[in-house]
Design an enzyme around this catalytic site. Structure first.
Site, PDB file in Angstrom:
ATOM      1  N   LYS A  23       1.907  -2.541   8.584  1.00 37.21           N
ATOM      2  CA  LYS A  23       2.517  -1.675   8.798  1.00 37.21           C
ATOM      3  C   LYS A  23       1.152  -0.543   7.817  1.00 37.21           C
ATOM      4  CE  LYS A  23       5.644   0.399   6.780  1.00 37.21           C
ATOM      5  NZ  LYS A  23       5.986   1.878   5.811  1.00 37.21           N
ATOM      6  N   ASN A  24       1.499  -0.399   6.356  1.00 36.95           N
ATOM      7  CA  ASN A  24       0.222   0.716   5.993  1.00 36.95           C
ATOM      8  C   ASN A  24      -0.646   1.041   5.915  1.00 36.95           C
ATOM      9  OD1 ASN A  24       3.204   1.859   5.397  1.00 36.95           O
ATOM     10  ND2 ASN A  24       3.052   1.053   3.366  1.00 36.95           N
ATOM     11  N   ARG A  95       6.431   9.662   6.947  1.00 41.35           N
ATOM     12  CA  ARG A  95       5.536   9.652   5.559  1.00 41.35           C
ATOM     13  C   ARG A  95       4.433  10.037   6.563  1.00 41.35           C
ATOM     14  NH1 ARG A  95       6.107  12.069   1.817  1.00 41.35           N
ATOM     15  NH2 ARG A  95       4.172  11.863  -0.446  1.00 41.35           N
ATOM     16  N   CYS A 119      10.356   7.338   3.579  1.00 45.63           N
ATOM     17  CA  CYS A 119      11.772   6.669   2.565  1.00 45.63           C
ATOM     18  C   CYS A 119      12.163   7.112   1.201  1.00 45.63           C
ATOM     19  CB  CYS A 119      11.449   5.108   2.035  1.00 45.63           C
ATOM     20  SG  CYS A 119      11.463   4.105   3.554  1.00 45.63           S
ATOM     21  N   ARG A 124       7.437  12.580  -3.446  1.00 46.20           N
ATOM     22  CA  ARG A 124       6.362  12.060  -3.292  1.00 46.20           C
ATOM     23  C   ARG A 124       5.720  13.416  -2.854  1.00 46.20           C
ATOM     24  NH1 ARG A 124       7.884   8.096   0.762  1.00 46.20           N
ATOM     25  NH2 ARG A 124       5.817   6.446   0.489  1.00 46.20           N
ATOM     26  N   PRO A 125       5.159  13.760  -4.085  1.00 50.51           N
ATOM     27  CA  PRO A 125       3.582  15.429  -3.712  1.00 50.51           C
ATOM     28  C   PRO A 125       2.559  14.893  -2.907  1.00 50.51           C
ATOM     29  CG  PRO A 125       3.955  14.096  -5.852  1.00 50.51           C
ATOM     30  CD  PRO A 125       5.096  13.671  -5.125  1.00 50.51           C
ATOM     31  N   ILE A 126       2.013  15.550  -2.356  1.00 50.79           N
ATOM     32  CA  ILE A 126       1.091  15.726  -1.381  1.00 50.79           C
ATOM     33  C   ILE A 126      -0.263  16.813  -1.979  1.00 50.79           C
ATOM     34  CG2 ILE A 126       2.095  15.116   0.363  1.00 50.79           C
ATOM     35  CD1 ILE A 126       1.048  17.653   1.799  1.00 50.79           C
ATOM     36  N   ASP A 127       0.454  16.461  -3.856  1.00 42.75           N
ATOM     37  CA  ASP A 127      -0.905  17.641  -4.485  1.00 42.75           C
ATOM     38  C   ASP A 127      -2.414  16.932  -4.283  1.00 42.75           C
ATOM     39  OD1 ASP A 127       0.600  15.902  -6.275  1.00 42.75           O
ATOM     40  OD2 ASP A 127      -1.017  16.089  -7.218  1.00 42.75           O
ATOM     41  N   GLN A 128      -2.332  15.785  -4.069  1.00 39.44           N
ATOM     42  CA  GLN A 128      -3.964  15.290  -4.560  1.00 39.44           C
ATOM     43  C   GLN A 128      -4.935  15.998  -2.639  1.00 39.44           C
ATOM     44  OE1 GLN A 128      -5.317  14.012  -6.688  1.00 39.44           O
ATOM     45  NE2 GLN A 128      -3.271  15.064  -7.910  1.00 39.44           N
ATOM     46  N   ASP A 307       5.870  -1.840  -3.427  1.00 38.25           N
ATOM     47  CA  ASP A 307       6.605  -2.411  -2.492  1.00 38.25           C
ATOM     48  C   ASP A 307       7.097  -3.417  -2.288  1.00 38.25           C
ATOM     49  OD1 ASP A 307       5.681   0.031  -1.101  1.00 38.25           O
ATOM     50  OD2 ASP A 307       4.596  -0.451   0.186  1.00 38.25           O
ATOM     51  N   ILE A 329       5.360   3.460 -10.115  1.00 40.74           N
ATOM     52  CA  ILE A 329       4.865   4.043  -8.866  1.00 40.74           C
ATOM     53  C   ILE A 329       5.839   5.044  -8.758  1.00 40.74           C
ATOM     54  CG2 ILE A 329       4.306   4.522  -6.843  1.00 40.74           C
ATOM     55  CD1 ILE A 329       2.622   2.851  -9.246  1.00 40.74           C
ATOM     56  N   ARG A 399      11.877  -0.191  10.485  1.00 40.87           N
ATOM     57  CA  ARG A 399      10.648   0.835   9.827  1.00 40.87           C
ATOM     58  C   ARG A 399       9.450   0.090   9.819  1.00 40.87           C
ATOM     59  NH1 ARG A 399      12.362   7.131   6.967  1.00 40.87           N
ATOM     60  NH2 ARG A 399      10.026   7.232   7.555  1.00 40.87           N
TER      61      ARG A 399
HETATM   62  C1  EPZ Z   1       1.908   4.519  -0.373  1.00 41.56           C
HETATM   63  O1  EPZ Z   1       3.158   5.430   0.082  1.00 41.56           O
HETATM   64  C2  EPZ Z   1       2.914   3.466   1.253  1.00 41.56           C
HETATM   65  N1  EPZ Z   1       3.197   4.447   2.209  1.00 41.56           N
HETATM   66  C3  EPZ Z   1       4.204   3.358   0.042  1.00 41.56           C
HETATM   67  O2  EPZ Z   1       4.645   2.655   1.045  1.00 41.56           O
HETATM   68  C4  EPZ Z   1       3.578   2.165  -0.760  1.00 41.56           C
HETATM   69  O3  EPZ Z   1       5.199   2.380  -1.622  1.00 41.56           O
HETATM   70  C5  EPZ Z   1       3.078   3.479  -1.541  1.00 41.56           C
HETATM   71  O4  EPZ Z   1       1.869   4.041  -0.356  1.00 41.56           O
HETATM   72  C6  EPZ Z   1       2.339   2.761  -3.213  1.00 41.56           C
HETATM   73  O5  EPZ Z   1       2.030   1.788  -3.140  1.00 41.56           O
HETATM   74  C7  EPZ Z   1       2.192   4.085   3.604  1.00 41.56           C
HETATM   75  O6  EPZ Z   1       1.207   3.850   3.091  1.00 41.56           O
HETATM   76  C8  EPZ Z   1       2.975   4.679   4.316  1.00 41.56           C
HETATM   77  P1  EPZ Z   1       0.523   7.436  -3.086  1.00 41.56           P
HETATM   78  P2  EPZ Z   1       2.033   6.893  -0.535  1.00 41.56           P
HETATM   79  O7  EPZ Z   1       0.015   8.532  -2.998  1.00 41.56           O
HETATM   80  O8  EPZ Z   1       1.105   7.105  -0.115  1.00 41.56           O
HETATM   81  C9  EPZ Z   1       1.603  10.022  -7.486  1.00 41.56           C
HETATM   82  C10 EPZ Z   1       6.855   1.009   1.989  1.00 41.56           C
HETATM   83  O9  EPZ Z   1       8.094   0.473   1.458  1.00 41.56           O
HETATM   84  N2  EPZ Z   1       1.343  11.005  -6.082  1.00 41.56           N
HETATM   85  O10 EPZ Z   1      -0.254   5.378  -3.292  1.00 41.56           O
HETATM   86  O11 EPZ Z   1       3.236   7.932  -0.425  1.00 41.56           O
HETATM   87  C11 EPZ Z   1       3.159   9.863  -5.931  1.00 41.56           C
HETATM   88  O12 EPZ Z   1       4.686  10.327  -6.214  1.00 41.56           O
HETATM   89  C12 EPZ Z   1       5.934   1.937   1.420  1.00 41.56           C
HETATM   90  O13 EPZ Z   1       5.610   0.395   2.858  1.00 41.56           O
HETATM   91  C13 EPZ Z   1       1.574  12.327  -6.348  1.00 41.56           C
HETATM   92  O14 EPZ Z   1       1.859  12.242  -7.388  1.00 41.56           O
HETATM   93  O15 EPZ Z   1       2.201   6.726  -2.062  1.00 41.56           O
HETATM   94  C14 EPZ Z   1       3.764   7.735  -6.772  1.00 41.56           C
HETATM   95  O16 EPZ Z   1       4.230   8.084  -7.588  1.00 41.56           O
HETATM   96  C15 EPZ Z   1       7.403   3.076   1.097  1.00 41.56           C
HETATM   97  N3  EPZ Z   1       0.695  13.377  -5.639  1.00 41.56           N
HETATM   98  C16 EPZ Z   1       1.852   7.882  -6.729  1.00 41.56           C
HETATM   99  O17 EPZ Z   1       1.415   8.878  -6.614  1.00 41.56           O
HETATM  100  C17 EPZ Z   1      -0.187  12.986  -4.363  1.00 41.56           C
HETATM  101  O18 EPZ Z   1      -0.696  14.057  -3.543  1.00 41.56           O
HETATM  102  C18 EPZ Z   1       1.671   6.594  -6.144  1.00 41.56           C
HETATM  103  O19 EPZ Z   1       1.857   7.430  -4.258  1.00 41.56           O
HETATM  104  C19 EPZ Z   1      -0.219  11.504  -3.766  1.00 41.56           C
HETATM  105  C20 EPZ Z   1       0.689  10.498  -4.686  1.00 41.56           C
END
Ligand code: EPZ
Length: 432
Positions: A23-24, A95, A119, A124-128, A307, A329, A399
């Site tokens: 999925k991801n 997401r 979820c 879940r910030p998107i600053d990066q 996950d 995480i 989902r």
């Molecule tokens: C992806 O989420 C997956 N979702 C999640 O899968 C998975 O848990 C996660 O990666 C970690 O492997 C999808 O692929 C759709 P991240 P994502 O950006 O991309 C912080 C599932 O069950 N962060 O790697 O949202 C964040 O808060 C789901 O299938 C920032 O601070 O995860 C977290 O602590 C749930 N700023 C860490 O980074 C940002 O701009 C990792 O998040 C982005 C992230």
């Protein structure tokens, strides 16, 4: 009555299960497919709710979506209205809507997408993501729940990620692959799905090297062409069935997997006493006796995946002794603990750590899926429990898991999806 799963525990799960596409990986691959005016033929796509929501949203902005069957689709971005706004009540909840920002920004130099949901597992910030788009020269604003990114030109840049983020790495990689010049992403995420998206973009004509390492180098291209692509197997679906074997003292062979992607899971299961055998494209997990405790800390790949944290917790909560899980995480990923406690588990949560005292058995109860992975974990706990377990809010499970109950039934699990009280009572009568 809302749909729920009803489960009668006690049977070891035995047999073979075929794992679907990840999925991801599929979510960003599908979003990236709009970056070409040519045709992308994509197979091994999982037929799960988040994927279907994304495809509908893409159709909503004019992409051509031709569903060949449940797991195969042909996409073209030719008819897209560049000024199109990505928004509907469903896309708000997922997401992956944010992957359309990177894709559309790369191709049209502008994108307007509703802020992502997903979820509820923590902030879940998107600053990066935003930092990356801005580094490529885009102006990013957030107004009225929408994120808007625009640029006259996107120009390659050197970007150092402050946190390792799967989503931000992929999003920046997509936009940069159609920018002018070279981009370097440092401290990039190394998950198998990051590599899969890079391979897909390269198949369309991008020039991306280093995906799967900390440093990804992208040489921007002008436009992309046609591509045929098969999504990688779902590492988390596979891991979920692997723990199902461990928890129910069963014997499951998960097929159509890449064993390398499962190493952190295989290693933990071996450490606690399960027998794990790797084949070329399959992994067999056998558990015959009560398992041992361990410590787990979730980490970015190749560390233990967040996950898989709930599925491993339900395994350890039946092991002999005290285990500890640290979730590094997402800060809110222990919401299933109250539910599992109703089934007899002994778990104490303190901040981002769960202290688990193994019990001998679970007892069936009525529980609620708090999110996707925890929902799947509760169903599996039910399959190991004495008596009947009912799991509601199973929309979360749909989902990300395709034909979940069917696959479990194929392994001898007594589980049924019920929609009425009558169906529920009928199942209970049948199994008692
Ligand atoms: C992806 O989420 C997956 N979702 C999640 O899968 C998975 O848990 C996660 O990666 C970690 O492997 C999808 O692929 C759709 P991240 P994502 O950006 O991309 C912080 C599932 O069950 N962060 O790697 O949202 C964040 O808060 C789901 O299938 C920032 O601070 O995860 C977290 O602590 C749930 N700023 C860490 O980074 C940002 O701009 C990792 O998040 C982005 C992230």
């Amino acid at each position: 009555m809302e749909q729920k799963y009803v489960v009668k525990g006690g049977n070891p799960l035995v047999g073979e299960v075929v794992i679907g596409g990840a999925k991801n990986a599929a979510l960003p691959v599908l979003a990236a497919a709009v970056m070409t005016d040519g045709c992308c033929h994509i197979d091994n796509m999982p037929n799960v709710r988040d994927i279907n929501v994304l495809l509908q949203a893409m159709e909503g902005i004019g992409a051509g979506i031709n569903r060949i069957n449940d797991n195969e689709v042909v996409i073209t971005g030719k008819g897209i209205k560049p000024e199109g706004i990505v928004d509907n009540e469903f896309i708000r909840k997922i997401r992956a809507s944010y992957y359309l920002i990177g894709a559309l920004l790369g191709k049209y130099k502008k994108a307007q997408v509703v802020l992502p949901g997903g979820c509820a597992i923590g902030a879940r910030p998107i600053d990066q993501h935003i930092k990356g788009f801005e580094a490529l020269g885009a102006k990013v604003t957030i107004e009225h729940g929408m994120i808007k990114a625009e640029a006259d030109h996107l120009v390659g840049s050197h970007i150092y990620m402050d946190v390792v983020s799967v989503g931000a790495t992929i999003n920046i990689m997509m936009a940069a692959s159609l920018a002018d010049g070279n981009t370097v992403i440092e401290n990039a995420a190394k998950e198998p799905h990051v590599v899969d998206v890079a391979n897909f973009l390269n198949c369309m004509g991008a020039d991306i090297r280093g995906a799967g390492t900390d440093v990804i180098r992208i040489n921007g291209k002008k436009a992309f062409g046609n591509c045929e692509y098969s999504i990688i197997p779902d590492q988390i679906e596979a891991g979920t069935f692997m723990t199902a074997a461990a928890v129910t003292k069963g014997d499951i062979t998960v097929k159509n997997v890449i064993p390398k992607h499962l190493e952190s899971i295989s290693a933990k299961l071996t450490e606690i006493g399960a027998e794990v055998t790797e084949f070329d494209d399959a992994v067999r997990v056998v558990a015959t006796k009560r398992l041992k405790p361990t410590q787990i800390k979730t980490l970015p790949y190749p560390g233990f995946p967040t996950d898989m944290q709930p599925q491993m917790a339900i395994t350890l909560a039946l092991s002999e002794g005290i285990s500890m899980i640290t979730e590094s995480i997402f800060e809110n990923r222990f919401r299933y603990v109250d539910e599992l406690t109703r089934m007899g588990a002994k778990i104490q949560v303190e901040g981002n750590t769960a202290l688990i005292t193994g019990v001998e058995k679970y007892t069936g109860a009525e529980v609620s899926a708090p999110d996707l992975r925890a929902g799947a974990a509760l169903v599996i706990a039910g399959l190991a429990a004495d008596g009947i377990t009912q799991v509601d809010s199973i929309g979360f499970i749909h989902r990300g898991y395709e034909r979940f109950e069917e696959k479990l039934q194929g392994l001898g699990g007594q589980i049924q999806l019920v929609e009425t009280e009558k169906e529920l009572q009928k199942f209970i009568l049948q199994v008692s």
